[in-house]
Write a protein that holds these residues in place. Structure first.
Motif, PDB file in Angstrom:
ATOM      1  N   GLY A 181       9.765 -14.578   0.429  1.00  0.00           N
ATOM      2  CA  GLY A 181       8.559 -15.770  -0.015  1.00  0.00           C
ATOM      3  C   GLY A 181       7.559 -14.344   0.976  1.00  0.00           C
ATOM      4  N   LEU A 182       8.556 -13.835   2.844  1.00  0.00           N
ATOM      5  CA  LEU A 182       7.123 -12.854   3.244  1.00  0.00           C
ATOM      6  C   LEU A 182       7.366 -12.416   2.686  1.00  0.00           C
ATOM      7  CD1 LEU A 182       5.355 -12.796   5.992  1.00  0.00           C
ATOM      8  CD2 LEU A 182       8.082 -12.086   6.998  1.00  0.00           C
ATOM      9  N   MET A 183       7.870 -11.055   2.413  1.00  0.00           N
ATOM     10  CA  MET A 183       8.301  -9.518   1.560  1.00  0.00           C
ATOM     11  C   MET A 183       7.975  -9.994   0.615  1.00  0.00           C
ATOM     12  SD  MET A 183      12.379  -8.823   1.952  1.00  0.00           S
ATOM     13  CE  MET A 183      12.347  -8.085   1.411  1.00  0.00           C
ATOM     14  N   GLU A 184       7.903 -10.656  -0.840  1.00  0.00           N
ATOM     15  CA  GLU A 184       6.469 -10.711  -1.460  1.00  0.00           C
ATOM     16  C   GLU A 184       5.160 -10.354  -0.954  1.00  0.00           C
ATOM     17  OE1 GLU A 184       7.895 -14.215  -3.388  1.00  0.00           O
ATOM     18  OE2 GLU A 184       9.775 -13.287  -4.034  1.00  0.00           O
ATOM     19  N   TYR A 185       4.969 -11.243  -0.347  1.00  0.00           N
ATOM     20  CA  TYR A 185       3.375 -11.293  -0.308  1.00  0.00           C
ATOM     21  C   TYR A 185       3.089 -10.008   0.444  1.00  0.00           C
ATOM     22  CZ  TYR A 185      -0.766 -11.497   2.939  1.00  0.00           C
ATOM     23  OH  TYR A 185      -1.615 -11.548   4.166  1.00  0.00           O
ATOM     24  N   LEU A 186       4.046  -8.958   1.444  1.00  0.00           N
ATOM     25  CA  LEU A 186       3.740  -7.670   2.164  1.00  0.00           C
ATOM     26  C   LEU A 186       3.471  -6.432   1.436  1.00  0.00           C
ATOM     27  CD1 LEU A 186       5.716  -8.063   5.756  1.00  0.00           C
ATOM     28  CD2 LEU A 186       4.132  -7.897   5.227  1.00  0.00           C
ATOM     29  N   GLU A 187       3.961  -6.804  -0.005  1.00  0.00           N
ATOM     30  CA  GLU A 187       4.637  -6.170  -0.783  1.00  0.00           C
ATOM     31  C   GLU A 187       2.858  -6.910  -1.985  1.00  0.00           C
ATOM     32  OE1 GLU A 187       8.079  -6.734  -2.719  1.00  0.00           O
ATOM     33  OE2 GLU A 187       9.058  -4.309  -1.527  1.00  0.00           O
ATOM     34  N   SER A 188       1.822  -7.800  -1.437  1.00  0.00           N
ATOM     35  CA  SER A 188       1.382  -7.351  -2.512  1.00  0.00           C
ATOM     36  C   SER A 188      -0.463  -7.347  -2.454  1.00  0.00           C
ATOM     37  CB  SER A 188       1.175  -9.829  -2.296  1.00  0.00           C
ATOM     38  OG  SER A 188       0.190  -9.613  -1.574  1.00  0.00           O
ATOM     39  N   PRO A 189      -0.893  -6.970  -3.213  1.00  0.00           N
ATOM     40  CA  PRO A 189      -2.509  -6.722  -3.417  1.00  0.00           C
ATOM     41  C   PRO A 189      -3.147  -7.287  -1.628  1.00  0.00           C
ATOM     42  CG  PRO A 189      -2.141  -6.719  -5.369  1.00  0.00           C
ATOM     43  CD  PRO A 189      -0.936  -7.455  -5.164  1.00  0.00           C
ATOM     44  N   GLU A 190      -2.872  -8.581  -1.958  1.00  0.00           N
ATOM     45  CA  GLU A 190      -3.452  -9.578  -1.140  1.00  0.00           C
ATOM     46  C   GLU A 190      -2.995  -9.242   0.505  1.00  0.00           C
ATOM     47  OE1 GLU A 190      -4.030 -14.136   0.050  1.00  0.00           O
ATOM     48  OE2 GLU A 190      -2.416 -13.351  -1.282  1.00  0.00           O
ATOM     49  N   ALA A 191      -1.926  -8.850   0.577  1.00  0.00           N
ATOM     50  CA  ALA A 191      -1.518  -8.748   1.839  1.00  0.00           C
ATOM     51  C   ALA A 191      -2.426  -6.846   2.013  1.00  0.00           C
ATOM     52  CB  ALA A 191      -0.137  -7.802   2.304  1.00  0.00           C
ATOM     53  N   LEU A 192      -2.160  -5.388   1.246  1.00  0.00           N
ATOM     54  CA  LEU A 192      -2.974  -5.364   1.579  1.00  0.00           C
ATOM     55  C   LEU A 192      -4.453  -4.743   1.835  1.00  0.00           C
ATOM     56  CD1 LEU A 192      -2.619  -1.479   1.617  1.00  0.00           C
ATOM     57  CD2 LEU A 192      -3.290  -1.735  -0.702  1.00  0.00           C
ATOM     58  N   ARG A 193      -5.158  -6.132   0.853  1.00  0.00           N
ATOM     59  CA  ARG A 193      -7.049  -6.001   1.673  1.00  0.00           C
ATOM     60  C   ARG A 193      -6.823  -6.456   2.957  1.00  0.00           C
ATOM     61  NH1 ARG A 193      -6.502  -7.991  -3.812  1.00  0.00           N
ATOM     62  NH2 ARG A 193      -6.614  -9.953  -3.077  1.00  0.00           N
ATOM     63  N   ASN A 194      -5.907  -7.556   3.385  1.00  0.00           N
ATOM     64  CA  ASN A 194      -6.011  -7.862   4.553  1.00  0.00           C
ATOM     65  C   ASN A 194      -5.518  -7.197   6.046  1.00  0.00           C
ATOM     66  OD1 ASN A 194      -6.360 -11.079   3.459  1.00  0.00           O
ATOM     67  ND2 ASN A 194      -4.301 -11.466   3.474  1.00  0.00           N
ATOM     68  N   ALA A 195      -4.500  -6.579   5.474  1.00  0.00           N
ATOM     69  CA  ALA A 195      -4.663  -5.279   6.057  1.00  0.00           C
ATOM     70  C   ALA A 195      -5.821  -4.703   6.890  1.00  0.00           C
ATOM     71  CB  ALA A 195      -3.372  -4.609   5.872  1.00  0.00           C
ATOM     72  N   ARG A 196      -6.474  -3.983   5.746  1.00  0.00           N
ATOM     73  CA  ARG A 196      -7.612  -3.087   5.408  1.00  0.00           C
ATOM     74  C   ARG A 196      -8.532  -3.708   5.957  1.00  0.00           C
ATOM     75  NH1 ARG A 196      -7.061  -0.738  -0.279  1.00  0.00           N
ATOM     76  NH2 ARG A 196      -6.058   1.105  -0.005  1.00  0.00           N
ATOM     77  N   ARG A 197      -8.790  -5.314   5.887  1.00  0.00           N
ATOM     78  CA  ARG A 197     -10.157  -5.431   6.877  1.00  0.00           C
ATOM     79  C   ARG A 197      -9.631  -5.816   8.253  1.00  0.00           C
ATOM     80  NH1 ARG A 197     -10.986 -10.859   3.048  1.00  0.00           N
ATOM     81  NH2 ARG A 197      -8.422  -9.974   1.605  1.00  0.00           N
ATOM     82  N   ALA A 198      -8.105  -6.399   8.128  1.00  0.00           N
ATOM     83  CA  ALA A 198      -7.414  -6.178  10.155  1.00  0.00           C
ATOM     84  C   ALA A 198      -8.336  -4.921  10.763  1.00  0.00           C
ATOM     85  CB  ALA A 198      -6.494  -6.910   9.979  1.00  0.00           C
ATOM     86  N   ARG A 199      -8.001  -3.894  10.432  1.00  0.00           N
ATOM     87  CA  ARG A 199      -8.203  -2.454  10.513  1.00  0.00           C
ATOM     88  C   ARG A 199      -9.069  -2.023  10.970  1.00  0.00           C
ATOM     89  NH1 ARG A 199      -5.804   0.521   6.527  1.00  0.00           N
ATOM     90  NH2 ARG A 199      -3.738  -0.302   7.394  1.00  0.00           N
TER      91      ARG A 199
END
Length: 115
Positions: A37-55
């Motif tokens: 489940g974690l791997m699927e989340y990390l590959e998702s567009p949602e994770a990319l959006r969250n990473a950009r916002r955090a950065r």
């Protein structure tokens, strides 16, 4: 999966019983599902959006972590002839004396006669 195979080997060699193997196998299966489940989340567009916002938040708040205000242009030096004093100190600091330092109110040190 590999850990479950090892659990079967442990039963075959008599290190654990079948009941323990079943309990540990269920834990291994749960861990595998969670990691998947974690791997699927990390590959998702949602994770990319969250990473950009955090950065972006990190970059915007960088000056707060460094204890400074936001970057600005430096003010001109209005004081004339402010050069650093590069002359050596004529009275250097004395060598530290452990017998007279604060927090050392115990017996003075003595020489070890065995040395």
């Amino acid at each position: 999966m590999e850990s479950q195979n090892h659990l079967g080997d442990l039963v075959d060699k008599g290190y654990i019983d079948q009941q323990t193997r079943d309990r540990l196998g269920a834990l291994a299966e749960t861990a595998l599902e969670e990691v998947t489940g974690l791997m699927e989340y990390l590959e998702s567009p949602e994770a990319l959006r969250n990473a950009r916002r955090a950065r972006e938040r990190r970059i915007a708040n960088r000056h707060l972590r460094r204890g400074r205000g936001p970057r600005t242009t430096p003010e001109p030096n209005l004081e004339p002839n402010l050069e650093p004093n590069l002359e050596p100190n004529p009275e250097p600091n004395p060598e530290p004396n452990p017998e007279h330092e604060p927090g050392t109110e115990h017996e003075p040190r003595t020489e070890n006669p065995e040395q």
